[in-house]
Design a protein around this motif. Structure first.
Motif, PDB file in Angstrom:
ATOM      1  N   HIS A  39       0.518  -1.120  -0.221  1.00  0.00           N
ATOM      2  CA  HIS A  39       0.085  -0.002  -0.056  1.00  0.00           C
ATOM      3  C   HIS A  39       1.039   1.179  -0.334  1.00  0.00           C
ATOM      4  CE1 HIS A  39      -3.742  -2.308   0.899  1.00  0.00           C
ATOM      5  NE2 HIS A  39      -2.871  -2.893   1.428  1.00  0.00           N
ATOM      6  N   ARG A  67      -3.005  -6.332  -5.511  1.00  0.00           N
ATOM      7  CA  ARG A  67      -3.621  -6.588  -4.193  1.00  0.00           C
ATOM      8  C   ARG A  67      -4.438  -7.492  -4.540  1.00  0.00           C
ATOM      9  NH1 ARG A  67      -2.283  -0.896  -2.792  1.00  0.00           N
ATOM     10  NH2 ARG A  67      -4.322  -0.553  -3.329  1.00  0.00           N
ATOM     11  N   LYS A  71      -5.145 -11.350  -3.196  1.00  0.00           N
ATOM     12  CA  LYS A  71      -6.205 -11.878  -2.578  1.00  0.00           C
ATOM     13  C   LYS A  71      -6.945 -13.147  -2.927  1.00  0.00           C
ATOM     14  CE  LYS A  71     -10.169 -10.115  -0.105  1.00  0.00           C
ATOM     15  NZ  LYS A  71     -11.333  -8.863   0.090  1.00  0.00           N
ATOM     16  N   ASP A 202      -7.668  -6.491   6.131  1.00  0.00           N
ATOM     17  CA  ASP A 202      -6.751  -5.378   6.155  1.00  0.00           C
ATOM     18  C   ASP A 202      -7.634  -4.146   6.455  1.00  0.00           C
ATOM     19  OD1 ASP A 202      -4.954  -6.702   4.809  1.00  0.00           O
ATOM     20  OD2 ASP A 202      -5.625  -6.518   2.604  1.00  0.00           O
ATOM     21  N   LYS A 205      -7.001  -4.003  10.280  1.00  0.00           N
ATOM     22  CA  LYS A 205      -5.738  -3.905  10.930  1.00  0.00           C
ATOM     23  C   LYS A 205      -5.264  -2.258  11.314  1.00  0.00           C
ATOM     24  CE  LYS A 205      -3.368  -7.950   8.996  1.00  0.00           C
ATOM     25  NZ  LYS A 205      -2.374  -8.299   8.262  1.00  0.00           N
TER      26      LYS A 205
END
Length: 697
Positions: A39, A67, A71, A202, A205
């Motif tokens: 990121h 990303r 995933k 995500d 977090k």
């Protein structure tokens, strides 16, 4: 075609011409950056744009697509693994059902006759109910990933054991001896499987990271602020939180449950411990070491996920999602469960802060125990001191909802906050640091060892074996959901409580083990009761199995500053038991005391004294826990060096035995075994009261 359409067409052609594939060099560079930082922020994207000759939007879209691709790959791999495990277990279940159809009784040749007692039946029903709830919860989660209902799931595999290694600068320098590798108790808190999934999204977090940062800031303020935030209501050294002042100082963080079923416990304590800061921080941030170092308090501990690793090879900046179950060593006090964040940060050179705060995870993740109990910002501030010492300031702050009421015998101790307070944690930490310092010491006098243990290696081996004995004893008393106790009638209002488990673990006798315990109150100080139990000359007054014979101490290893902290090797003065000795450890601190012992034969003792690994020596410990009753007015409650447990009005004693019912793990618990252990505990309690001149009611 209209001439007005031509500009649009040419624009589309120009846009199509400007599109091009990334070169292999660009892709290689982007992949390398993605591994380190999936990121990137705007500044990083601008730098990549300049380095690779791409537009910032191209950089942004490439990372978004990468990303998404990552995933999808993970989800496909997880789905394949779950399908394979599901199919495997379905086949195993079919095979087991077919095999059960052919089971016959070896005696009569017919179907096996079940003669389970009422105790067995009730225990199995409760266990089946709990397992069904867990299975339904986990199955509903797994079905989201498989896209279809899932009726069976593979068992969660136990995490691998890790040794307790605190030797790296642990006690003033690395030259004090080899690493500490105390055995983990197989089947204890550090080895039991954790029943909940452990994936954090995500999205969650950054929210958790912000919670941890706020908790650390609050912890530092709680440590650095004195009156009126902290008060001493009892006139002694115990500090408790002034909740009105707290809510004024922390109006945004102090979201309290406004419910009569919720109560707050908050306490603070500080003191010196004989361990340096680096080793202490490592102890706090490793759940296996944490559980081993605090067996009297922590019945289970797990690191569910490492959210952030430390910086520059240190623990600073580490953020862990953890699970912990705390206990009081009695089957009548319910355990406390928390899922929480543990955040470690080095504040300055030689100064560390470790903050804990409960995390409210979504119902989809199903992490949290079904309770509104939570740990508010708590933890430790650790400051390096000279000569290998550290100053630790400990803060415990939690809101508790007691779904299972505490037995009235322990109500004062729990309600006062002493049962799970900062004083108990710090006193245990100080005692355990002294114990491990003694383990690391290279010299010992022959007087201390009684001239029996010939070497330093033998001494270490004896201490390791005794530590495993303590861990086993504490695990046997846990009141957690996985250790269900059944109350037998008689003795007192607590009754004798029993539980049974099948032991196939290394370091324990194989077979069916019956654990039995009861708790009583005695109208005398904890110090006096502790002295009575650890005195070899009074042992015949309470030890039913000694048949009135006295014992002689043949070796002693001192493992703390208090004279009661020691490991003893006892020999029964009985001609019929010349081949049997007793390994005993007694320990005491400001929070309470233990006297734990187990029979051990001469060949096993010879192995230990030669310095060999004691992991294979089977132990089945029994013993006593001694706690102050928490009632006010029994001498002021002051803690002194001569009376480490303070001056409460009485003592809470838990008597616990473990008995090998059968050496066959498939054996069933029978009524005779329960009756025997019930009589054993009842007789022991009566003899203790008679020896101490206490009423037998």
């Amino acid at each position: 075609m209209d001439s007005g359409d031509d500009p649009d067409a040419s624009d589309g052609q120009r846009k199509k011409k400007r599109y091009h594939r990334h070169t292999p060099r660009q892709i290689q560079h982007l992949e390398a950056v993605f591994k380190e930082c999936p990121h990137p922020d705007e500044k990083q994207r601008m730098q990549l744009s300049r380095d690779l000759g791409l537009e910032p939007r191209q950089i942004k879209f490439w990372f978004q697509n990468r990303r998404t691709q990552m995933k999808a790959q993970h989800e496909r791999a997880d789905n394949c693994a779950l399908r394979a495990e599901n199919d495997k277990i379905r086949c195993e279940n079919i095979a087991i059902r077919e095999a059960l159809k052919n089971v016959i009784c070896p005696t009569c040749g017919g179907p096996p006759v079940t003669e389970d007692s009422y105790f067995d039946e009730q225990k199995l029903r409760l266990e089946n109910s709990r397992l069904k709830e867990e299975l339904d919860r986990v199955s509903s989660m797994a079905s989201r990933y498989l896209g279809r209902p899932m009726t069976q799931l593979p068992p969660v595999q136990p995490m691998p054991n890790s040794s307790l290694d605190l030797s790296v600068g642990g006690f003033g320098g690395p030259a004090l001896g080899p690493s500490l590798d105390l055995d983990l108790l197989t089947g204890s808190s550090s080895a039991a499987p954790f029943p909940f999934p452990t994936a954090v999204s995500d999205i969650e977090k950054p929210i958790m990271a912000n919670m941890a940062t706020n908790a650390l800031e609050e912890l530092i303020r709680l440590v650095q602020t004195d009156e009126p935030l902290w008060i001493k209501p009892g006139g002694d050294r115990r500090e408790v939180l002034n909740l009105e002042t707290y809510d004024r100082i922390f109006p945004k963080l102090g979201h309290r449950f406004k419910s009569p079923d919720i109560r707050t416990e908050a306490s603070r304590d500080s003191g010196l411990v004989f361990m340096n800061t680096v080793a202490l921080v490592d102890l706090f941030m490793d759940s296996s070491k944490w559980a081993e170092f605090f067996p009297t308090i922590v019945s289970k501990a797990r690191t569910l996920e490492v959210l952030v690793t430390g910086m520059a090879g240190t623990r600073s900046g580490s953020l862990l999602l953890m699970y912990e179950e705390m206990q009081v060593l009695s089957p009548v006090v319910p355990t406390r469960e928390f899922c929480f964040l543990r955040y470690c940060q080095q504040i300055e050179q030689g100064s560390w802060a470790i903050a804990d705060v409960s995390v409210d995870l979504s119902r989809e993740n199903q992490f949290a125990p079904p309770s509104r109990s939570r740990r508010l910002p708590s933890g430790c501030l650790i400051q390096e001191m000279p000569n290998g010492y550290s100053k630790v300031t400990w803060v415990e702050h939690m809101e508790i909802e007691e779904k299972t009421p505490v037995h009235r015998l322990y109500r004062d101790l729990v309600d006062s906050g002493e049962a799970f307070g900062a004083q108990r944690w710090l006193a245990t930490l100080q005692r355990m640091c002294e114990r491990f310092a003694c383990l690391m010491a290279t010299g010992a006098s022959s007087r201390e060892l009684g001239g029996v243990i010939p070497s330093h290696e033998g001494r270490r081996s004896m201490m390791k074996l005794s530590q495993r004995m303590i861990n086993n004893f504490c695990a046997s008393l846990s009141a957690s959901n996985g250790n269900r106790w059944t109350t037998l009638s008689g003795l007192n209002d607590v009754g004798v409580r029993v539980t049974v488990h099948k032991s196939t673990n290394l370091g324990q006798p194989n077979g069916v083990v019956l654990s039995a315990a009861t708790s009583i109150w005695l109208p005398m100080s904890s110090e006096r009761v502790f002295s009575f139990f650890k005195d070899e000359h009074t042992r015949a007054q309470w030890d039913v199995l000694s048949s009135g014979n006295s014992v002689q101490e043949v070796a002693r290893i001192v493992n703390g500053s208090h004279p009661g902290n020691c490991i003893s090797l006892l020999r029964a003065l009985n001609a019929s038991q010349n081949n049997m000795l007793i390994l005993q450890e007694s320990c005491t601190d400001a929070s309470g005391s233990l006297v734990v012992y187990a029979p051990i034969d001469l060949p096993a003792i010879n192995i230990v004294m030669s310095g060999e690994d004691p992991s294979y020596i089977p132990l089945l410990p029994s013993g006593f826990t001694i706690l102050p009753d928490g009632r006010p007015g029994g001498g002021g409650g002051a803690t002194t060096s001569s009376n480490p447990m303070g001056g409460s009005s009485g003592s809470l004693i838990t008597v616990a035995f473990q008995i090998l019912v059968s050496s066959l793990p498939s054996a069933k618990l029978n009524v005779e075994s329960v009756t025997t252990v019930n009589n054993l505990i009842s007789t022991t309690v009566q003899q203790i009261k008679a020896a101490l001149n206490c009423p037998s009611g």
